[in-house]
Design an enzyme around this catalytic site. Structure first.
Site, PDB file in Angstrom:
ATOM      1  N   ASP A 165      16.439  13.998   7.034  1.00 34.29           N
ATOM      2  CA  ASP A 165      16.887  14.663   8.097  1.00 34.29           C
ATOM      3  C   ASP A 165      15.750  16.172   8.577  1.00 34.29           C
ATOM      4  O   ASP A 165      15.310  16.392   9.513  1.00 34.29           O
ATOM      5  CB  ASP A 165      18.456  15.202   8.457  1.00 34.29           C
ATOM      6  CG  ASP A 165      18.719  15.086   9.957  1.00 34.29           C
ATOM      7  OD1 ASP A 165      18.029  15.471  10.903  1.00 34.29           O
ATOM      8  OD2 ASP A 165      19.804  14.927   9.959  1.00 34.29           O
TER       9      ASP A 165
ATOM     10  N   HIS B 278      28.587  16.165   9.252  1.00 35.03           N
ATOM     11  CA  HIS B 278      27.210  16.463   9.359  1.00 35.03           C
ATOM     12  C   HIS B 278      26.868  17.282  10.489  1.00 35.03           C
ATOM     13  O   HIS B 278      26.831  16.733  11.794  1.00 35.03           O
ATOM     14  CB  HIS B 278      26.480  14.855   9.604  1.00 35.03           C
ATOM     15  CG  HIS B 278      25.173  14.958   9.636  1.00 35.03           C
ATOM     16  ND1 HIS B 278      24.259  14.542   8.706  1.00 35.03           N
ATOM     17  CD2 HIS B 278      24.360  15.191  10.736  1.00 35.03           C
ATOM     18  CE1 HIS B 278      22.860  14.654   9.029  1.00 35.03           C
ATOM     19  NE2 HIS B 278      22.930  14.976  10.327  1.00 35.03           N
TER      20      HIS B 278
ATOM     21  N   CYS C 228      16.645  15.202  15.131  1.00 32.18           N
ATOM     22  CA  CYS C 228      16.003  13.907  15.468  1.00 32.18           C
ATOM     23  C   CYS C 228      15.030  13.968  16.310  1.00 32.18           C
ATOM     24  O   CYS C 228      15.334  14.345  17.441  1.00 32.18           O
ATOM     25  CB  CYS C 228      17.286  13.103  15.673  1.00 32.18           C
ATOM     26  SG  CYS C 228      17.127  11.446  15.972  1.00 32.18           S
TER      27      CYS C 228
ATOM     28  N   ASN D  54      19.754  21.003  10.904  1.00 32.60           N
ATOM     29  CA  ASN D  54      21.187  20.802  10.096  1.00 32.60           C
ATOM     30  C   ASN D  54      21.580  22.236   9.794  1.00 32.60           C
ATOM     31  O   ASN D  54      20.666  22.893   9.582  1.00 32.60           O
ATOM     32  CB  ASN D  54      20.783  20.037   8.821  1.00 32.60           C
ATOM     33  CG  ASN D  54      20.634  18.457   9.082  1.00 32.60           C
ATOM     34  OD1 ASN D  54      19.583  18.073   9.319  1.00 32.60           O
ATOM     35  ND2 ASN D  54      21.696  17.663   8.997  1.00 32.60           N
TER      36      ASN D  54
HETATM   37  P1  HMG Z   1      11.349  -1.730  17.095  1.00 27.56           P
HETATM   38  O1  HMG Z   1       9.897  -1.342  17.591  1.00 27.56           O
HETATM   39  O2  HMG Z   1      12.425  -2.235  18.096  1.00 27.56           O
HETATM   40  O3  HMG Z   1      11.526  -2.940  15.794  1.00 27.56           O
HETATM   41  O4  HMG Z   1      12.030  -0.695  16.229  1.00 27.56           O
HETATM   42  P2  HMG Z   1      11.070  -4.412  15.983  1.00 27.56           P
HETATM   43  O5  HMG Z   1      12.228  -5.292  15.309  1.00 27.56           O
HETATM   44  O6  HMG Z   1      10.669  -5.141  17.312  1.00 27.56           O
HETATM   45  O7  HMG Z   1       9.671  -4.639  15.186  1.00 27.56           O
HETATM   46  C1  HMG Z   1       8.560  -4.104  15.362  1.00 27.56           C
HETATM   47  C2  HMG Z   1       7.585  -3.650  14.341  1.00 27.56           C
HETATM   48  O8  HMG Z   1       8.563  -2.683  13.496  1.00 27.56           O
HETATM   49  C3  HMG Z   1       7.455  -4.823  13.354  1.00 27.56           C
HETATM   50  O9  HMG Z   1       6.115  -4.798  13.006  1.00 27.56           O
HETATM   51  C4  HMG Z   1       8.519  -4.671  12.325  1.00 27.56           C
HETATM   52  O10 HMG Z   1       8.157  -5.268  11.173  1.00 27.56           O
HETATM   53  C5  HMG Z   1       8.439  -3.252  12.361  1.00 27.56           C
HETATM   54  P3  HMG Z   1       4.800  -5.353  13.534  1.00 27.56           P
HETATM   55  O11 HMG Z   1       5.262  -6.911  13.513  1.00 27.56           O
HETATM   56  O12 HMG Z   1       4.665  -5.036  14.933  1.00 27.56           O
HETATM   57  O13 HMG Z   1       3.893  -5.196  12.685  1.00 27.56           O
HETATM   58  N1  HMG Z   1       9.882  -2.832  11.703  1.00 27.56           N
HETATM   59  C6  HMG Z   1       9.740  -2.079  10.648  1.00 27.56           C
HETATM   60  N2  HMG Z   1       8.802  -1.402   9.854  1.00 27.56           N
HETATM   61  C7  HMG Z   1       9.381  -0.545   8.875  1.00 27.56           C
HETATM   62  N3  HMG Z   1      10.543  -0.122   8.390  1.00 27.56           N
HETATM   63  C8  HMG Z   1      11.513  -0.923   9.294  1.00 27.56           C
HETATM   64  C9  HMG Z   1      11.207  -1.801  10.449  1.00 27.56           C
HETATM   65  N4  HMG Z   1      12.045  -2.516  11.193  1.00 27.56           N
HETATM   66  C10 HMG Z   1      10.938  -3.095  11.974  1.00 27.56           C
HETATM   67  N5  HMG Z   1      12.942  -0.594   8.948  1.00 27.56           N
HETATM   68  C11 HMG Z   1      13.472   0.405  14.548  1.00 27.56           C
HETATM   69  C12 HMG Z   1      13.363  -0.545  15.789  1.00 27.56           C
HETATM   70  C13 HMG Z   1      14.863   0.466  14.350  1.00 27.56           C
HETATM   71  C14 HMG Z   1      12.649  -0.278  13.424  1.00 27.56           C
HETATM   72  C15 HMG Z   1      12.947   1.514  15.128  1.00 27.56           C
HETATM   73  O14 HMG Z   1      13.606   2.234  16.245  1.00 27.56           O
HETATM   74  C16 HMG Z   1      13.180   2.816  14.064  1.00 27.56           C
HETATM   75  O15 HMG Z   1      12.410   2.688  13.123  1.00 27.56           O
HETATM   76  N6  HMG Z   1      13.867   3.951  14.280  1.00 27.56           N
HETATM   77  C17 HMG Z   1      14.394   5.015  13.669  1.00 27.56           C
HETATM   78  C18 HMG Z   1      14.383   6.086  14.277  1.00 27.56           C
HETATM   79  C19 HMG Z   1      14.904   7.205  13.324  1.00 27.56           C
HETATM   80  O16 HMG Z   1      14.655   7.110  12.237  1.00 27.56           O
HETATM   81  N7  HMG Z   1      15.581   8.291  13.679  1.00 27.56           N
HETATM   82  C20 HMG Z   1      16.016   9.284  12.999  1.00 27.56           C
HETATM   83  C21 HMG Z   1      17.171   9.025  11.985  1.00 27.56           C
HETATM   84  S1  HMG Z   1      19.016   9.084  12.743  1.00 27.56           S
HETATM   85  C22 HMG Z   1      19.365  10.523  12.685  1.00 27.56           C
HETATM   86  O17 HMG Z   1      18.415  11.535  12.513  1.00 27.56           O
HETATM   87  C23 HMG Z   1      20.706  10.946  12.751  1.00 27.56           C
HETATM   88  C24 HMG Z   1      21.529  11.365  11.594  1.00 27.56           C
HETATM   89  O18 HMG Z   1      21.012  12.187  11.018  1.00 27.56           O
HETATM   90  C25 HMG Z   1      23.031  11.610  11.841  1.00 27.56           C
HETATM   91  C26 HMG Z   1      23.211  12.684  12.975  1.00 27.56           C
HETATM   92  O19 HMG Z   1      22.492  13.496  13.025  1.00 27.56           O
HETATM   93  O20 HMG Z   1      24.021  12.328  13.930  1.00 27.56           O
HETATM   94  C27 HMG Z   1      21.526  10.097  10.517  1.00 27.56           C
HETATM   95 MG    MG Z   2      21.127  14.476  11.487  1.00 28.73          MG
END
Ligand code: HMG
Ligand code: MG
Length: 313
Positions: free
Chosen positions: A14, A212, A245, A254
């Site tokens: 994070d 969190h 985020c 955080n």
């Molecule tokens: P998408 O573009 O909808 O994915 O993203 P897709 O399924 O359509 O696939 C598109 C491409 O992405 C494909 O590759 C997949 O293989 C690849 P291509 O064929 O184009 O070469 N792909 C991936 N690559 C690596 N790792 C993966 C993955 N999945 C698909 N896991 C996706 C959907 C979920 C992947 C995207 O939206 C994403 O990665 N989002 C992450 C966002 C994020 O990390 N946000 C921050 C964390 S959450 C947070 O901070 C909150 C928290 O702290 C708690 C709080 O504060 O409340 C936890």
């Molecule tokens: Mg967070």
């Protein structure tokens, strides 16, 4: 331990996911080493998310591999628990390949944030967790769950308590061992937090609930104390107060690990962390990310027995 809390260190995930400067694997592993040397036992070291979405988390497999190598060499304690964030089956397969023994799944409590953050609805995100949970069972990997935007959404505003409770039940049924309740954009106040956790602990054992809190409006310590008073003993914190985020506009860091440790130690509540070592780590991280860290205690240091204050950053 009765008078103790558990800190789950978020700095490497994070903390760094919202930074302009992307840190190389070597630096991230050195931070992990120093955090564990300061007593951190649970830390999230990265995320197997799309590097197109969050480039800062690229290299997570390397961090896991190098951290385990340090455990093997006896540099990092054996019992250290490393975790990584996974959004879907692809991320889980990457996590398995990395050899990590714990992952965290994450779902939002508001549809708009779910769409912006992971490009799918809340329902769809829960469908994506099914293969993740099946793989976790097969490979004996622990799964932690996050619920985001529990107190407010950057796009929809207030989030209903009832929705959070329902989603917490749903996540618990999936088989996660702990649920972290996220104030993603730091809007909660202590009164709300107390009420929310009082309700949550009726549906999920309080031992399995974590807080969190992002410190966007300076309420995180008060919120932690409110949660603690209703029995929550696990808190996510981030070294130096880094974090946010990239898909939650306006969210800042955080709550800082040092600030939380300072508060609990002052109250006679153990964290197992060495505050001086955490404070000493601040300047190195600030230099690497090229800006000062928001942590308050990290800036002024620890009061020494003779009343002297350690050097500023
Ligand atoms: P998408 O573009 O909808 O994915 O993203 P897709 O399924 O359509 O696939 C598109 C491409 O992405 C494909 O590759 C997949 O293989 C690849 P291509 O064929 O184009 O070469 N792909 C991936 N690559 C690596 N790792 C993966 C993955 N999945 C698909 N896991 C996706 C959907 C979920 C992947 C995207 O939206 C994403 O990665 N989002 C992450 C966002 C994020 O990390 N946000 C921050 C964390 S959450 C947070 O901070 C909150 C928290 O702290 C708690 C709080 O504060 O409340 C936890
Ligand atoms: Mg967070």
């Amino acid at each position: 331990m009765k008078n103790a809390v558990t800190i789950v260190e978020m700095g490497l995930r994070d903390g760094l996911q919202n930074e302009k400067t992307v840190l190389d694997a070597e630096t991230r592993v050195e931070i992990a080493r120093r955090l564990t040397n300061a007593g951190v036992k649970r830390l999230e070291v990265g995320a197997f998310v799309s590097p197109k979405w969050v480039p800062q988390m690229a290299g997570t497999a390397e961090i896991v591999a190098q951290s385990f190598a340090l455990v093997k060499q006896g540099v990092i304690p054996k019992k250290t628990e490393f975790s990584v964030l996974v959004p879907n089956e692809k991320g889980m397969l990457d996590a398995i390949a990395s050899g990590v023994k714990e992952v965290a799944i994450f779902a939002a409590c508001s549809e708009s944030f779910s769409l912006k953050n992971i490009n799918c609805s809340i329902d769809e995100s829960f469908k994506r967790f099914e293969p993740v949970m099946a793989l976790a069972k097969k490979h004996k990997i622990k799964v932690r769950g996050y619920l985001s935007t529990c107190f407010g959404c950057p796009f929809e505003g207030k989030v209903s308590e009832a929705k959070v409770i329902k989603l917490a039940q749903r996540m618990y049924k999936l088989g996660v061992y702990e649920i972290s309740i996220g104030d993603t954009i730091g809007v909660a106040n202590a009164g709300q937090v107390e009420l929310m956790f009082k309700k949550l602990k009726k549906v999920v054992p309080v031992k399995k609930l974590a807080g969190h809190f992002h410190d966007t409006r300076g309420q995180a310590l008060a919120n932690i104390l409110a949660a603690y008073k209703v029995g929550v003993k696990i808190f996510d914190t981030s070294l130096g107060g880094l974090g946010g985020c990239p898909y939650a506009p306006g969210a800042t860091g955080n709550v800082a690990t040092e600030d939380v440790v300072y508060m609990f130690h002052g109250m006679g509540i153990k964290t197992g962390l060495d505050l001086s070592k955490l404070v000493d780590l601040n300047p190195m991280v600030a230099e690497k990310i090229q800006h000062p860290l928001p942590s308050k205690v990290g800036k002024v240091g620890v009061l020494k027995p003779l009343g002297k204050v350690s050097a500023q950053n």
